[in-house]
Scaffold this active site. Sequence first.
Site, mmCIF file in Angstrom:
data_model
loop_
_atom_site.group_PDB
_atom_site.id
_atom_site.type_symbol
_atom_site.label_atom_id
_atom_site.label_comp_id
_atom_site.label_asym_id
_atom_site.label_seq_id
_atom_site.Cartn_x
_atom_site.Cartn_y
_atom_site.Cartn_z
ATOM 1 N N LYS A 193 4.118 1.276 10.109
ATOM 2 C CA LYS A 193 4.298 2.458 9.260
ATOM 3 C C LYS A 193 3.858 3.716 9.995
ATOM 4 O O LYS A 193 4.412 4.787 9.788
ATOM 5 C CB LYS A 193 3.480 2.312 7.986
ATOM 6 C CG LYS A 193 4.049 1.326 6.996
ATOM 7 C CD LYS A 193 3.191 1.362 5.743
ATOM 8 C CE LYS A 193 3.419 0.136 4.888
ATOM 9 N NZ LYS A 193 2.336 -0.014 3.909
ATOM 10 N N GLU B 5 0.874 -1.160 0.000
ATOM 11 C CA GLU B 5 0.000 0.000 0.000
ATOM 12 C C GLU B 5 0.921 1.221 0.000
ATOM 13 O O GLU B 5 1.818 1.303 0.845
ATOM 14 C CB GLU B 5 -0.875 -0.007 1.258
ATOM 15 C CG GLU B 5 -1.905 1.095 1.194
ATOM 16 C CD GLU B 5 -2.822 1.149 2.409
ATOM 17 O OE1 GLU B 5 -2.766 0.235 3.254
ATOM 18 O OE2 GLU B 5 -3.565 2.138 2.497
ATOM 19 N N ARG C 49 5.167 -12.951 9.933
ATOM 20 C CA ARG C 49 5.792 -11.661 9.622
ATOM 21 C C ARG C 49 7.222 -11.673 10.137
ATOM 22 O O ARG C 49 7.539 -12.382 11.078
ATOM 23 C CB ARG C 49 5.140 -10.494 10.371
ATOM 24 C CG ARG C 49 3.701 -10.384 10.428
ATOM 25 C CD ARG C 49 3.297 -9.176 11.282
ATOM 26 N NE ARG C 49 3.669 -7.918 10.676
ATOM 27 C CZ ARG C 49 2.960 -7.318 9.725
ATOM 28 N NH1 ARG C 49 1.866 -7.873 9.276
ATOM 29 N NH2 ARG C 49 3.348 -6.172 9.234
HETATM 30 P P1 ATP Z 1 -0.261 -1.593 6.765
HETATM 31 O O1 ATP Z 1 -1.177 -2.677 6.295
HETATM 32 O O2 ATP Z 1 -0.308 -1.285 8.210
HETATM 33 O O3 ATP Z 1 -0.278 -0.371 5.918
HETATM 34 P P2 ATP Z 1 1.816 -3.367 5.968
HETATM 35 O O4 ATP Z 1 3.137 -3.442 6.617
HETATM 36 O O5 ATP Z 1 0.934 -4.535 5.933
HETATM 37 O O6 ATP Z 1 1.178 -2.133 6.626
HETATM 38 P P3 ATP Z 1 1.630 -3.304 3.095
HETATM 39 O O7 ATP Z 1 2.061 -2.220 2.206
HETATM 40 O O8 ATP Z 1 0.217 -3.691 3.083
HETATM 41 O O9 ATP Z 1 2.054 -2.849 4.525
HETATM 42 O O10 ATP Z 1 2.535 -4.567 2.879
HETATM 43 C C1 ATP Z 1 2.873 -5.071 1.606
HETATM 44 C C2 ATP Z 1 3.191 -6.535 1.704
HETATM 45 O O11 ATP Z 1 4.280 -6.739 2.582
HETATM 46 C C3 ATP Z 1 2.034 -7.338 2.233
HETATM 47 O O12 ATP Z 1 1.886 -8.494 1.427
HETATM 48 C C4 ATP Z 1 2.441 -7.696 3.627
HETATM 49 O O13 ATP Z 1 1.944 -8.949 3.964
HETATM 50 C C5 ATP Z 1 3.949 -7.723 3.549
HETATM 51 N N1 ATP Z 1 4.541 -7.355 4.830
HETATM 52 C C6 ATP Z 1 4.386 -6.216 5.507
HETATM 53 N N2 ATP Z 1 5.055 -6.226 6.669
HETATM 54 C C7 ATP Z 1 5.683 -7.434 6.735
HETATM 55 C C8 ATP Z 1 6.536 -8.063 7.686
HETATM 56 N N3 ATP Z 1 6.891 -7.449 8.821
HETATM 57 N N4 ATP Z 1 6.990 -9.298 7.413
HETATM 58 C C9 ATP Z 1 6.647 -9.914 6.264
HETATM 59 N N5 ATP Z 1 5.848 -9.379 5.333
HETATM 60 C C10 ATP Z 1 5.360 -8.150 5.547
HETATM 61 MG MG MG Z 2 -1.162 -4.255 4.687
#
Ligand code: ATP
Ligand code: MG
Length: 749
Positions: free
Chosen positions: A269, A33, A259
């Site tokens: 974030k 995102e 994660r």
């Molecule tokens: P948010 O949903 O709070 O904005 P997010 O960290 O999930 O934050 P995204 O941009 O949705 O951010 O993440 C993009 C991809 O990265 C998603 O497929 C998510 O599952 C993966 N991802 C995010 N954080 C992690 C992490 N700490 N470890 C592994 N994969 C992650």
């Molecule tokens: Mg996300």
Amino acid sequence: MSDRLKNFVTEIIDGDLAADKHGGRVHTRFPPEPNGYLHIGHAKSICLNFGLAAQYGGKCNLRFDDTNPTTEDTEYVESIQADIRWLGFTWDGEVRFASDYFEQFYAWALHLIDAGKAYVDEQDVEAIRANRGSAQEPGTPSPYRDRPGAESRRLLEAMRAGDFEDGAMVLRAKIDMAHPNILMRDPLIYRIRKAPHHRTGDAWCIYPMYDYAHCLEDAIEGITHSVCTLEFDNNRALYDWFLDNLPVPYRPHQYEMSRLDLSHTVMSKRWLLQLVEQGEVSGWDDPRMPTLAGLRRRGVPPEAIQRFCLDVGVTKSNALTSPALLDFHIRETLNHEAARVLVVQDPLPVTLTNLPEDEVRWLDADLWPHDVPREGTRPLPLSRELLIDRSDFEETPPKGFKRLTPGGVVRLRHGGVIRCDQVRRSEDGEVSGLDCSLLSDDEARPKGTIHWLSTPHSLPVELHLVDRLFRSPQPGTTDGVDWLDELNPDSLRTIEGARMEPWLGASDPGTRFQFERQGYFMKDEQTSPSGQPIFVRIVELRDGWTKKQTTPQPAQPKAQAKPASSSQTRVQPAERSEALQTRMTELQERLGLPLQDAERLTRDEATDAYFQSGLNAGAAPRPLASLILNDLSGDQRPPIQQITELLEMEDQKGLQRNQRSVVLETMLKENCGPKAAAKALGLAEQTSLDLEALIGEVIDQHPAERDRYRSGEKQLFGFFMGACMRAARGGADPKALQSQLRQSLDSAP
Ligand code: ATP
Ligand code: MG
């Protein structure tokens, strides 16, 4: 990277390929995102998704999941692409955006309404939430649940046309208000949000929810394996429901992995943004940040991040990973890539009284140590006036001090042996310089080697020493402590007045070096306000974090040791029982632990008892304290016998200190002792036979390079050496490895 991924996802893919599911295709996606910069957690997902595509000859899309206009921005769209490229990956075809599919999402929403599977609900968000029920109670159906489809259709069209304000109504799927999975109790599909979108402008004022959009995006793009993180486990039912109830062109599947969670930093974030906005850091690319931009700025090579992610693995159980594991892979990567040079942080002048004033000896100094199979030298001047690091001289040396002392001898790296004949003092009695003589090689046998510079040839440099951003392993998890108060006040130290050897003056920004005996550094793009080059410390040579937390600063004489009640800036647990208070003093006085360690070991009964049981089992206080405080996070308490056994292994050199974190990680993950963990990691002591097998395996993995080597390209030796060192994960003796490797490579096939 040649290492293959092997995890539960590849098992699924292997099964799918064998069953000819998805027509033999592997198509993954990375779906960020655009509401922040990528961090090291995202790197895990990137390495997996792009790595799978590469491994199976498939494709990986980059798709921006831009369904929430209020938090998203094109700045992030740009930075995310740059970061993925930097990490070493390329996506298939054009960059994709969920917003490109908005029209299709809308058409499918009407389809659900027409099929009696969605309705417009005019309850407000709180009522909807309250009526969802709980794990024990079924939900209460909305009074609008059974309104005619034609009415819902008209209302959705009016929502899209902008006839209603934010929150006036939503579109919901009509599934089951008594479903055991609460997410299935008529989840939201669309909500009104009158905000401009970074790509579609004000074309839309209704936006789809994640659960509705994500599966459809995957379906539109023909994704075969859609990997997300564990917390979306329950959402999978919804993912499947939408796909089952819509005429989608493809049927993707969702899989969930753990994660990546790194200690001593934050990865949300929202919190990262707060650090940037409040000026706690200099920006998203501050070298202390866990963002890819920050890691890049710090000088961390992308290969090290890839190796780290591979090492962390892809599993189904969440765990806290120590940054020491990342540091390990940074050192492993840089060992073969960063030339060794000399820099003095805190200069102390030395005069070589037996060298004439105008004599300059230009030495041809090796850039690489013997155990790194690379060659190259640079000119290094030696003259009468030198600089050494102040900490390498002690007037009253502690036991075991191997560097310079009055009357003592020490070797200058590349430069010969010197003896300290006289100590010069300033008016206030401070040591202001040393008179030394250069000895011939057979005159003395020094115990230590130090770094140094020729004063007139040395150049000014500013050093930025980067350390952990937070003091505590998991900021924001202690009741009553604000996460911002857990920032490490020493996370960035600027050293002015340092000097470097002249050869470094011409180096390009972005080049990485090992400053001998100090750490790996990278030349920054920026210069200091006074125009001096800046070098940022990527990582210390050894785990300095642990050291700092456990050894008292040598510069602080005993007499200055302050009582426990001194007003130092650290959090005192509000109520420390009298018993714990006594214990704390005891740990300091009887066991000689530094105040800070004693404090942390007695922060609660459980920690105190754990430490105590380790002592009872025979562990030495300091190493035990260090391990508990720095290598284990708050609630990780493996059986104490395993911990003492681990320390014993280190003590008897069965295990190198820098392998501790990797071994501990595996112990916790596999719930096993250190011996089993070391064995599983291939770290068990390498007998010559093991070594031979390991080398054989590495050679077999690279048949093309082997043949080229054997037909005369001997410079490939370094390549093999590097591959073997990696395969041995630092557990092999380089000298033994080198000779065995040469033997294996040179022996006829
Ligand atoms: P948010 O949903 O709070 O904005 P997010 O960290 O999930 O934050 P995204 O941009 O949705 O951010 O993440 C993009 C991809 O990265 C998603 O497929 C998510 O599952 C993966 N991802 C995010 N954080 C992690 C992490 N700490 N470890 C592994 N994969 C992650
Ligand atoms: Mg996300």
